[in-house]
Design a protein around this motif. Sequence first.
Motif, PDB file in Angstrom:
ATOM      1  N   THR A  68       3.283  -3.909  -4.188  1.00 55.39           N
ATOM      2  CA  THR A  68       2.059  -3.612  -4.930  1.00 55.39           C
ATOM      3  C   THR A  68       1.030  -4.731  -4.752  1.00 55.39           C
ATOM      4  O   THR A  68       1.394  -5.895  -4.506  1.00 55.39           O
ATOM      5  CB  THR A  68       2.295  -3.379  -6.437  1.00 55.39           C
ATOM      6  OG1 THR A  68       2.487  -4.629  -7.086  1.00 55.39           O
ATOM      7  CG2 THR A  68       3.448  -2.434  -6.681  1.00 55.39           C
ATOM      8  N   SER A 115       0.851  -1.192   0.000  1.00 55.20           N
ATOM      9  CA  SER A 115       0.000   0.000   0.000  1.00 55.20           C
ATOM     10  C   SER A 115       0.885   1.240   0.000  1.00 55.20           C
ATOM     11  O   SER A 115       1.350   1.676   1.055  1.00 55.20           O
ATOM     12  CB  SER A 115      -0.915   0.005   1.220  1.00 55.20           C
ATOM     13  OG  SER A 115      -1.549  -1.249   1.379  1.00 55.20           O
ATOM     14  N   GLY A 116       1.124   1.824  -1.166  1.00 55.56           N
ATOM     15  CA  GLY A 116       2.110   2.884  -1.312  1.00 55.56           C
ATOM     16  C   GLY A 116       1.834   4.130  -0.504  1.00 55.56           C
ATOM     17  O   GLY A 116       2.731   4.684   0.150  1.00 55.56           O
ATOM     18  N   GLY A 117       0.575   4.619  -0.489  1.00 57.18           N
ATOM     19  CA  GLY A 117       0.261   5.876   0.183  1.00 57.18           C
ATOM     20  C   GLY A 117       0.595   5.879   1.662  1.00 57.18           C
ATOM     21  O   GLY A 117       1.309   6.777   2.147  1.00 57.18           O
ATOM     22  N   PRO A 118       0.106   4.910   2.443  1.00 58.17           N
ATOM     23  CA  PRO A 118       0.436   4.897   3.873  1.00 58.17           C
ATOM     24  C   PRO A 118       1.933   4.780   4.161  1.00 58.17           C
ATOM     25  O   PRO A 118       2.403   5.249   5.200  1.00 58.17           O
ATOM     26  CB  PRO A 118      -0.316   3.657   4.385  1.00 58.17           C
ATOM     27  CG  PRO A 118      -1.432   3.476   3.427  1.00 58.17           C
ATOM     28  CD  PRO A 118      -0.885   3.889   2.093  1.00 58.17           C
ATOM     29  N   SER A 119       2.681   4.163   3.246  1.00 58.21           N
ATOM     30  CA  SER A 119       4.125   4.044   3.479  1.00 58.21           C
ATOM     31  C   SER A 119       4.811   5.400   3.404  1.00 58.21           C
ATOM     32  O   SER A 119       5.861   5.601   4.027  1.00 58.21           O
ATOM     33  CB  SER A 119       4.750   3.073   2.477  1.00 58.21           C
ATOM     34  OG  SER A 119       4.769   3.622   1.171  1.00 58.21           O
ATOM     35  N   VAL A 120       4.242   6.345   2.644  1.00 59.75           N
ATOM     36  CA  VAL A 120       4.796   7.706   2.606  1.00 59.75           C
ATOM     37  C   VAL A 120       4.630   8.361   3.972  1.00 59.75           C
ATOM     38  O   VAL A 120       5.553   9.003   4.504  1.00 59.75           O
ATOM     39  CB  VAL A 120       4.107   8.542   1.512  1.00 59.75           C
ATOM     40  CG1 VAL A 120       4.612   9.980   1.540  1.00 59.75           C
ATOM     41  CG2 VAL A 120       4.330   7.920   0.142  1.00 59.75           C
ATOM     42  N   VAL A 121       3.440   8.207   4.570  1.00 57.96           N
ATOM     43  CA  VAL A 121       3.199   8.741   5.915  1.00 57.96           C
ATOM     44  C   VAL A 121       4.148   8.085   6.918  1.00 57.96           C
ATOM     45  O   VAL A 121       4.713   8.749   7.799  1.00 57.96           O
ATOM     46  CB  VAL A 121       1.730   8.518   6.327  1.00 57.96           C
ATOM     47  CG1 VAL A 121       1.494   8.988   7.763  1.00 57.96           C
ATOM     48  CG2 VAL A 121       0.797   9.235   5.369  1.00 57.96           C
ATOM     49  N   ASP A 137       7.742  -1.430  -2.036  1.00 57.31           N
ATOM     50  CA  ASP A 137       6.317  -1.549  -2.358  1.00 57.31           C
ATOM     51  C   ASP A 137       6.119  -2.737  -3.295  1.00 57.31           C
ATOM     52  O   ASP A 137       6.451  -2.679  -4.480  1.00 57.31           O
ATOM     53  CB  ASP A 137       5.822  -0.253  -3.008  1.00 57.31           C
ATOM     54  CG  ASP A 137       4.319  -0.262  -3.242  1.00 57.31           C
ATOM     55  OD1 ASP A 137       3.673  -1.288  -2.915  1.00 57.31           O
ATOM     56  OD2 ASP A 137       3.796   0.748  -3.742  1.00 57.31           O
TER      57      ASP A 137
END
Length: 686
Positions: free
Chosen positions: A355, A309-315, A353
Amino acid sequence: MPLETLFNPRSVAVFGASPKPGKLGNALMNNILTYGFRGKVYPLNPTGGEVGGLSIFPSLAQVGDQVDLAVISIPSHLVPGAVRECVEHGVKAAVILSSGFGEAGGKGRELQEEIRRTAFQEGLRLVGPNCMGVYNLSEAFNATYFWELPRTVGNISFISQSGAFGGLFFQQVRQRKFGLAKFISIGNMVDVDYVDLLDYLVRDPKTGVIALFIEGLRDGKKFVEKAAEVTRHKPVVVLKGGRTEAGAKAAVSHTGSMAGTAALYETSFRQAGIIWASSSEEFFDQTIALSSYNEALPQSRKLAIVTISGGPSVVASDTCEEQGLQLTPLSDSTRERVQELIPDFGASGNPVDMTPQCDPEQYGNVVATVLGDDNVDGIIAINVGLDRPQFARAFVDGVRRTGKPVVAFTSDTPQISEIFLTYNVPHFLSVEGAVRGYHSLVKYRELKERPSSQAQTLPAGLSASRILAQAGGKGALDEYTSKLLLQEYGIPSCREAKVTKLLEAQRAAGEIGYPVALKVCGSQYTHKSQLGGVVLNIADGESLADHWHSLAGKFGEGTEFLVQEMVKSVNGTHELIIGAKNDPTFGPFLIFGLGGIMVELMKEFAVKLLPVDRPAAFRFLMETKACQLLSGYRGSEPVDLSALADILVRVSDLMLANPGIKELDINPLLALPGRLVAVDALVVLG
């Protein structure tokens, strides 16, 4: 052992047991009986009757058997009599759930002192009053008012001063599904306190993590000393309630006003190796992580994030950076191998990621490859909505193979959550919570490895008794006398003379050398600049006379003044503050930071409990941002940090040898290349 009796009694007497549903004494009896307690239970109530199939005895005298533990739930005015009964019949410990004691003031305080005195004289250990009781899951012993308590046995033992916060803790246990070892609510702490329980729980094989909710401490110094021993063996997590700055306004010195309640509690606890939680959510995150990995800790701050899950990993990446964790680059061979295992559009860097399109059978190979990288000492796993059990098994197998910790954030993944729960991989309610949990593992490893400070042996000949005796032992010393005290301990100050006449001032200025400063001097002038009592850079005798007449007119003839050298500022000169205070809860502590007006503007300082030896003084300096300036920032001349560390040690010596000193300020201490000099100082006795 009386404290073992609290958690594992063979027999229990319940004062206030009631057959009437809705009564607290009925709920208490119901909890003891229905949770499966295997010992003997003796309900007590003068009204008699029956509860839970057991006959109610009118008093302890009628029991006719040895009772280990008394649980008391009766009106406050009857409690002293119950305590006397316990003493007369050899009861080892008592838990007083009743309220209406010290917290109520007046008569309540008198009742509390009465029960304390009765118990103390005979060696009866007391928990409470005004508490919620004791819960020991491994022995199925629930002597609390709480209903529907969690029954999953784990290794977390929780001590709470607040009964209500105990309820919040249990709510989190149910929601997050972690296990417990023991719970105790200690209320007013008339006897048994945090120190007693830390001493017990560090030796309890069922306890792996000790979690504390603290409102206040009777003896902070004793608590810190005990916690420093305990945290070498088991992690201690603390949430402090009431983190206020109350009392700071009454302080005379900068030190007294800067180091309020919050700063001192936090610094003292961290110095003792305690994991400090700044919120209830962080408290639970840290406790859960440490319950899983308090032995298998990450060996460094280097970690990886592995996700689908790419988005939460940015956070998560942002939060790692904010917490000081390092998402280090993976080796070329690791990245090449990962890229072979995931889709072409996946990311093989850090975060990794995989994916949602990654073959689930490759999850285990990816995780094994990342954990096998020498630059990775642990993983944060992230999964939102793709509930494939292979994902969880990949990380469980990785932990088992390498011993490196994994924490997880997953959402809408019941199968994954169940596997993580079964194999003790902590998973969290938010991305930030997972990072906080992982960070607590790193912090605990670093705290376990911390060196300890040793008390100093004072050099022969050091004494402040004459100066303090002349000062009368109370109130603020004037600047001149304060510096004499510092000089006794080898702390250098600028050249100066105390005068009351203009001719004396001019003579002193000639000997010191112009330019000079002229300052009003007296114990009542603790903030001279604000009163207009300081004139700097006086160039000659004529100018000195003009300023003398001006100040004498303002403060009165016969006022004492200081004529003081103007320390020449050069490239690399810095104003610092060194302060100390004797806190009524924690004892003496030290402050160091930027001084002069910067201490008011920036409030950039660090706090440390005494004693401070030379190695500790160096570490203390390195913890501060001021150290960057002192080390030759942007080409300026560096300050002698060795000499500065010596001054910190001498202030520590001075405070420890003279407990009558309430507050001490050296502000500013001018730090120049080749010289350290106290320009202003204040010592307050009390």
